[in-house]
Write an enzyme that holds these catalytic residues in place. Sequence first.
Site, PDB file in Angstrom:
ATOM      1  N   GLU A 175       0.815  -1.211   0.000  1.00  0.00           N
ATOM      2  CA  GLU A 175       0.000   0.000   0.000  1.00  0.00           C
ATOM      3  C   GLU A 175       0.861   1.279   0.000  1.00  0.00           C
ATOM      4  O   GLU A 175       1.237   1.775   1.068  1.00  0.00           O
ATOM      5  CB  GLU A 175      -0.932   0.002   1.226  1.00  0.00           C
ATOM      6  CG  GLU A 175      -1.841   1.228   1.274  1.00  0.00           C
ATOM      7  CD  GLU A 175      -2.820   1.216   2.449  1.00  0.00           C
ATOM      8  OE1 GLU A 175      -2.748   0.325   3.302  1.00  0.00           O
ATOM      9  OE2 GLU A 175      -3.667   2.119   2.498  1.00  0.00           O
ATOM     10  N   LYS A 217      -2.347  -1.917  -3.303  1.00  0.00           N
ATOM     11  CA  LYS A 217      -3.417  -1.094  -2.725  1.00  0.00           C
ATOM     12  C   LYS A 217      -3.028   0.380  -2.864  1.00  0.00           C
ATOM     13  O   LYS A 217      -2.421   0.960  -1.965  1.00  0.00           O
ATOM     14  CB  LYS A 217      -3.624  -1.477  -1.253  1.00  0.00           C
ATOM     15  CG  LYS A 217      -4.668  -0.623  -0.538  1.00  0.00           C
ATOM     16  CD  LYS A 217      -5.138  -1.262   0.747  1.00  0.00           C
ATOM     17  CE  LYS A 217      -6.035  -0.337   1.539  1.00  0.00           C
ATOM     18  NZ  LYS A 217      -6.742  -1.000   2.618  1.00  0.00           N
TER      19      LYS A 217
END
Length: 332
Positions: A175, A217
Amino acid sequence: MSTCSRIAAQMVSPGKGILAADESIGTMSARLENAGVTPTEQSRRDYRELLVTAPGLSEGVSGIIFCDETLNQVFSDGRPFAQGVRELGMLPGIKVDAGAKPCPGLPGETITEGLDGLAERLTRYAKIGAAFAKWRAVYTITDAGPSWGAITSNANTLARYAAACQEAGLVPIVEPEVLTAGTHSIEQCADVTASVHAAVRQQLSLLNVDLSGIVLKPNMVTEGAGHREQATPQQVAGATLGVLRAWPNELAGVAFLSGGQSPERATANLEALQQYPTPWPLTFSFGRALVSPALAAWRGEEHLVAQGQAALTKHVAANAAAVRLRTELQSA
Ligand code: 13P
């Protein structure tokens, strides 16, 4: 197919997304307090059990990310969270970073910590049933930043985390989040997000991370929260895809964070993204855009549990319907 590729494919399977319920103890406590709930270990547990046991959640959710506290807690019937979640037809995951801390040498910028002892922790999490992990790096757009130092340092830690996860048999959710804080334009966000992703790809490759066994992500590419004009879903989708196209076909999938967008805007953007043919699925891994309405509806009241759960499943269903569009468009 490796174990990680198989699990990653399951996490981004058609029509499903990932629920982020992994707020740290501090963040969760502040959000509970804001909603009028006294923050305790018990109220944090009650809230997470409310989310996880929402009727029909697994119809639109493949996996749920927790923090360490929750993964060590039990449902009210005594089952450990990881076991309970699996029995409800979803995969449990664990946030393993220790948060973004001031980065030495780079005033005002951060580096995400948590690599110390990571291999041992991952082994323990795998043993108690976790299927995947998450690590979040954050980047702030300013006149001078993010600096190349912050971009490369965070990319390297993301890659070290990802390689460690795959060695432990856990799928890493990677992420890199470019924050919406600021007055920047959507074009500036696109430039910074593209540089961040290029550095992440390079470091993942240097550490031999198998892209078919990770879930990316990212932030959607948007204007800054303080920018004078809000981009349309079509503009967000076009700018976001412009950046994502650099990822190779073997990437298992992309699951967006919501980054403080309203639930409605996040869903509209996700829907617009489905219009583009891509080699990997594009789904959601929202936190706030899914759980904020549930917390507001529940307010810590026993008799409002069903309302809280209904608020969650309503937003999950809207996002699952958005990602299902892809399957429909592809088979049309
Ligand atoms: P938001 O969707 O609220 O940005 O949270 C996603 C997440 O997992 C942040 O790390």
